[in-house]
Design a protein around this motif. Sequence first.
Motif, short mmCIF file in Angstrom:
data_model
loop_
_atom_site.label_atom_id
_atom_site.label_comp_id
_atom_site.label_asym_id
_atom_site.label_seq_id
_atom_site.Cartn_x
_atom_site.Cartn_y
_atom_site.Cartn_z
N LEU A 42 43.03 13.13 66.55
CA LEU A 42 44.33 12.66 65.78
C LEU A 42 44.87 13.90 64.66
N ASP A 43 43.89 14.51 63.98
CA ASP A 43 44.48 15.20 62.75
C ASP A 43 43.94 16.77 62.96
N ASP A 44 44.69 17.54 62.53
CA ASP A 44 44.50 19.13 62.25
C ASP A 44 43.36 19.31 61.45
N GLU A 45 43.08 18.46 60.48
CA GLU A 45 41.97 18.62 59.27
C GLU A 45 41.07 17.48 59.32
N ILE A 46 39.81 17.64 59.38
CA ILE A 46 38.67 16.50 59.34
C ILE A 46 38.32 16.56 57.75
N GLU A 47 38.79 15.45 57.06
CA GLU A 47 38.43 15.40 55.75
C GLU A 47 37.21 14.38 55.49
N VAL A 48 36.20 14.26 55.06
CA VAL A 48 35.12 13.46 54.90
C VAL A 48 34.96 13.15 53.31
N ASP A 49 35.26 11.88 53.09
CA ASP A 49 34.92 11.64 51.40
C ASP A 49 33.42 11.01 51.27
N ALA A 50 32.70 11.66 50.69
CA ALA A 50 31.52 11.23 50.41
C ALA A 50 31.15 10.63 48.86
N SER A 51 32.28 10.22 48.31
CA SER A 51 32.35 9.94 46.81
C SER A 51 31.33 8.61 46.65
#
Length: 108
Positions: A42-51
């Motif tokens: 679905l996305d052009d960029e995969i961003e994974v939040d590990a906070s």
Amino acid sequence: MDSPLQLPDPEIGDDRSLRLPAHGTTVTAEDLRVRLVLAADLDDEIEVDASQVESVGQAVLQLLVAARAEAESTGQAFRIVNPSPAFTDRVNRCHLAAAIGLETGDVL
């Protein structure tokens, strides 16, 4: 009724970044795998939040390595953002910072 391709609200924020659970285990890995596949589709960029990560196991790390490799092979951006100290420590101790694209400065 939600679109079948829409990612679940609790797991994906308005910015559509994936958020890793506090405790990434083999049990949570299947859900993460599904979310990574959907994000890749679905996305052009995969961003994974590990906070919020307090502990992360082998299965989750393997998925992150595979997801980054797949994204790289297709020209899709893949980023780990806001890594918690526990996440960064575990990744560095496993010597996986480069494999998942974690930019940490001094890697152990």
